[in-house]
Design an enzyme around this catalytic site. Structure first.
Site, mmCIF file in Angstrom:
data_model
loop_
_atom_site.group_PDB
_atom_site.id
_atom_site.type_symbol
_atom_site.label_atom_id
_atom_site.label_comp_id
_atom_site.label_asym_id
_atom_site.label_seq_id
_atom_site.Cartn_x
_atom_site.Cartn_y
_atom_site.Cartn_z
ATOM 1 N N CYS A 238 -52.426 64.483 -3.782
ATOM 2 C CA CYS A 238 -53.149 64.645 -5.053
ATOM 3 C C CYS A 238 -54.624 64.863 -4.729
ATOM 4 O O CYS A 238 -55.489 64.071 -5.100
ATOM 5 C CB CYS A 238 -52.966 63.426 -5.949
ATOM 6 S SG CYS A 238 -51.246 62.965 -6.244
ATOM 7 N N ALA A 239 -54.913 65.936 -4.032
ATOM 8 C CA ALA A 239 -56.241 66.127 -3.440
ATOM 9 C C ALA A 239 -57.334 66.351 -4.466
ATOM 10 O O ALA A 239 -58.504 66.028 -4.219
ATOM 11 C CB ALA A 239 -56.210 67.296 -2.459
ATOM 12 N N GLY A 242 -61.108 67.175 -3.740
ATOM 13 C CA GLY A 242 -61.206 67.034 -2.296
ATOM 14 C C GLY A 242 -62.026 65.888 -1.764
ATOM 15 O O GLY A 242 -62.271 65.819 -0.558
ATOM 16 N N ASP A 262 -52.647 69.901 -4.639
ATOM 17 C CA ASP A 262 -52.697 69.322 -5.977
ATOM 18 C C ASP A 262 -51.887 70.215 -6.902
ATOM 19 O O ASP A 262 -51.893 71.446 -6.748
ATOM 20 C CB ASP A 262 -54.142 69.198 -6.481
ATOM 21 C CG ASP A 262 -54.259 68.224 -7.641
ATOM 22 O OD1 ASP A 262 -54.669 67.073 -7.405
ATOM 23 O OD2 ASP A 262 -53.927 68.622 -8.774
ATOM 24 N N ASP A 306 -53.285 59.676 -4.116
ATOM 25 C CA ASP A 306 -54.347 59.215 -5.025
ATOM 26 C C ASP A 306 -53.873 59.568 -6.420
ATOM 27 O O ASP A 306 -54.223 60.607 -6.971
ATOM 28 C CB ASP A 306 -55.662 59.902 -4.670
ATOM 29 C CG ASP A 306 -56.833 59.371 -5.481
ATOM 30 O OD1 ASP A 306 -56.642 58.421 -6.265
ATOM 31 O OD2 ASP A 306 -57.943 59.927 -5.354
ATOM 32 N N CYS A 359 -57.355 54.600 -9.219
ATOM 33 C CA CYS A 359 -58.647 54.079 -9.687
ATOM 34 C C CYS A 359 -58.387 53.286 -10.968
ATOM 35 O O CYS A 359 -59.070 53.448 -11.967
ATOM 36 C CB CYS A 359 -59.676 55.181 -9.893
ATOM 37 S SG CYS A 359 -59.171 56.504 -11.008
#
Length: 429
Positions: A238-239, A242, A262, A306, A359
């Site tokens: 899930c870049a 970047g 992604d 991520d 997050c």
């Protein structure tokens, strides 16, 4: 512009956000375009008023007895910025850009003691999230919520491929940067009070040369905990733009291979310029298309997920999202996270490591998702997060950061970072 004019502008922006239901950043940009007379200092002050109002919307509204834009902005001036009845009366006098002067009732309301307010009000969080936050943080959950309602620092990561932290600090000396407490390549500039402006570091020569990137210290920490090593084959599933790909490349010293992918082309678009500016040579971008990652199945030493999440860990930076979050959106994110974990494990070789990152500070997106994944994939074991911390950061894991399921949760109150979760899982060999 004087303070009254700035208050009036902030009220206008908040009303625009409320009526059009658009992001704060868009509303502020639109106001600036419509009011080109306002200087950079004015725009910064108005932005601070708007964001401060949203960060503590619940407690400000409780004190003022109203959540109207006017009530919230006056609450910021009186409760957060230290204005008084006398200072406002003097400031408003003769200012044709001022809103209607605050009444005696509004000034009195701003002094309301919140000691008897409901916990969710004191924590400045949506009431429906209180059980989740209490589950995550126990008796400290109100204080954790209050920590999420403060202003964030501006954090940078020195790019080890091009510069040392010391070189970056020297380049940005005019902003008085400081080393971060945890991330070894981190540099921070704490948030200022009232109308303080955030330094525009992207115009600095060092940024243009790729010496550093803007990246919260928490993001730097979890990228380091992912544990990428020189020579490894790593998939960043899930870049996005970047940020973590760049951090992984620096950790790996440009040796080995990172595959940055992604599912959203728009999110992925900025990565190409960033890789070039940072001098990254070991990253291969895979654009979303059928079969884009088929050749990687069963071959990766490490997969970094991520995952898309509610973003509760970034409430300090995007406080408007706090009040838009719904149980339905949380459920949607949980389903996406479960699907990504199931996909990610297929790319690992036996003995490979899966780094699950969000997050978010909600256990539903963190420990719960890992527990469900392990139940469905019994061939995975949780790695010792304290050992990973020592290996990546050369210090002992601080007390209170480990989660019941063996992950790690960072928060503004605990670590001075955005809220982040990280859990490391090894595939049976």
């Amino acid at each position: 512009m004087r303070l009254p004019g700035r208050l009036a502008a902030a009220i206008e922006v908040l009303a625009d956000v409320e009526q059009r239901r658009r992001p704060v950043s868009e509303a502020l940009k639109a106001w600036g375009l419509d009011n080109r007379f306002a200087g950079a200092g004015d725009r910064a002050a108005i932005g601070n008023l708007v964001y401060d109002a949203l960060r503590r919307r619940a407690s400000h509204a409780f004190a003022m007895g109203s959540d109207s834009p006017r009530a919230l902005v006056l609450a910021v001036a009186l409760r957060d910025w230290g204005e008084t009845r006398e200072s406002l009366v003097e400031a408003f006098a003769g200012d044709r850009h001022a809103p209607e002067p605050p009444s005696e009732a509004e000034i009195a309301a701003a002094a309301t003691d919140l000691a008897a307010a409901p916990p969710a009000i004191r924590a400045d969080v949506p009431e429906w999230l209180a059980p989740s936050l209490e589950r995550a943080f126990g008796p400290d959950w109100v204080e954790e919520g209050q920590g999420m309602a403060g202003r964030p620092s501006l954090d940078l990561r020195a790019n080890a491929l091009k510069a040392s932290p010391e070189k970056v600090v020297k380049s940005l000396a005019r902003f008085s940067p400081q080393p971060t407490f945890i991330a070894p390549f981190g540099i921070t500039m704490p948030a200022g009070p009232r109308d303080a402006r955030t330094p525009n570091v992207t115009t600095d020569e060092g940024y243009q040369k790729g010496w550093f990137e803007v990246q919260d210290q928490g993001s730097q920490v979890v990228a380091a905990l992912a544990g990428a090593r020189e020579g490894e084959q790593v998939l960043d599933l899930c870049a996005g733009a970047g940020g973590k790909t760049l951090a992984l490349a620096a950790t790996m010293g440009n040796r080995g291979q990172i595959f940055a992918y992604d599912s959203d082309r728009a999110r992925l678009a900025p990565i190409y310029e960033r890789l070039k500016r940072n001098g990254v040579r070991n990253a291969q971008v895979r654009a979303p298309q059928p079969g884009a990652l088929d050749d990687l199945v069963g071959k990766m030493d490490r997969v970094v997920v991520d995952a898309p999440c509610t973003g509760t860990g970034t409430w300090r930076r995007r406080p408007d999202t706090k009040w838009k979050l719904t149980p339905e959106l949380l459920a949607q994110r949980q389903a996406e996270q479960a699907a990504l974990l199931a996909e990610a494990q297929a790319y690992l070789r036996p003995g490979g490591v899966l780094a699950y990152i969000t997050c978010s500070i909600l256990p539903e997106e963190n420990d719960d998702r890992v527990a469900a994944f392990r139940a469905a994939h019994p061939g995975f074991e949780t790695l010792d997060i304290a050992q990973a911390w020592r290996s990546a950061l050369i210090t002992d894991l601080p007390d209170g950061l480990a989660t019941p399921a063996g992950g790690l949760c960072l928060t503004p109150r605990r670590t001075g970072t955005d809220g982040f979760y990280c859990h490391l899982l090894r595939k049976a060999g």
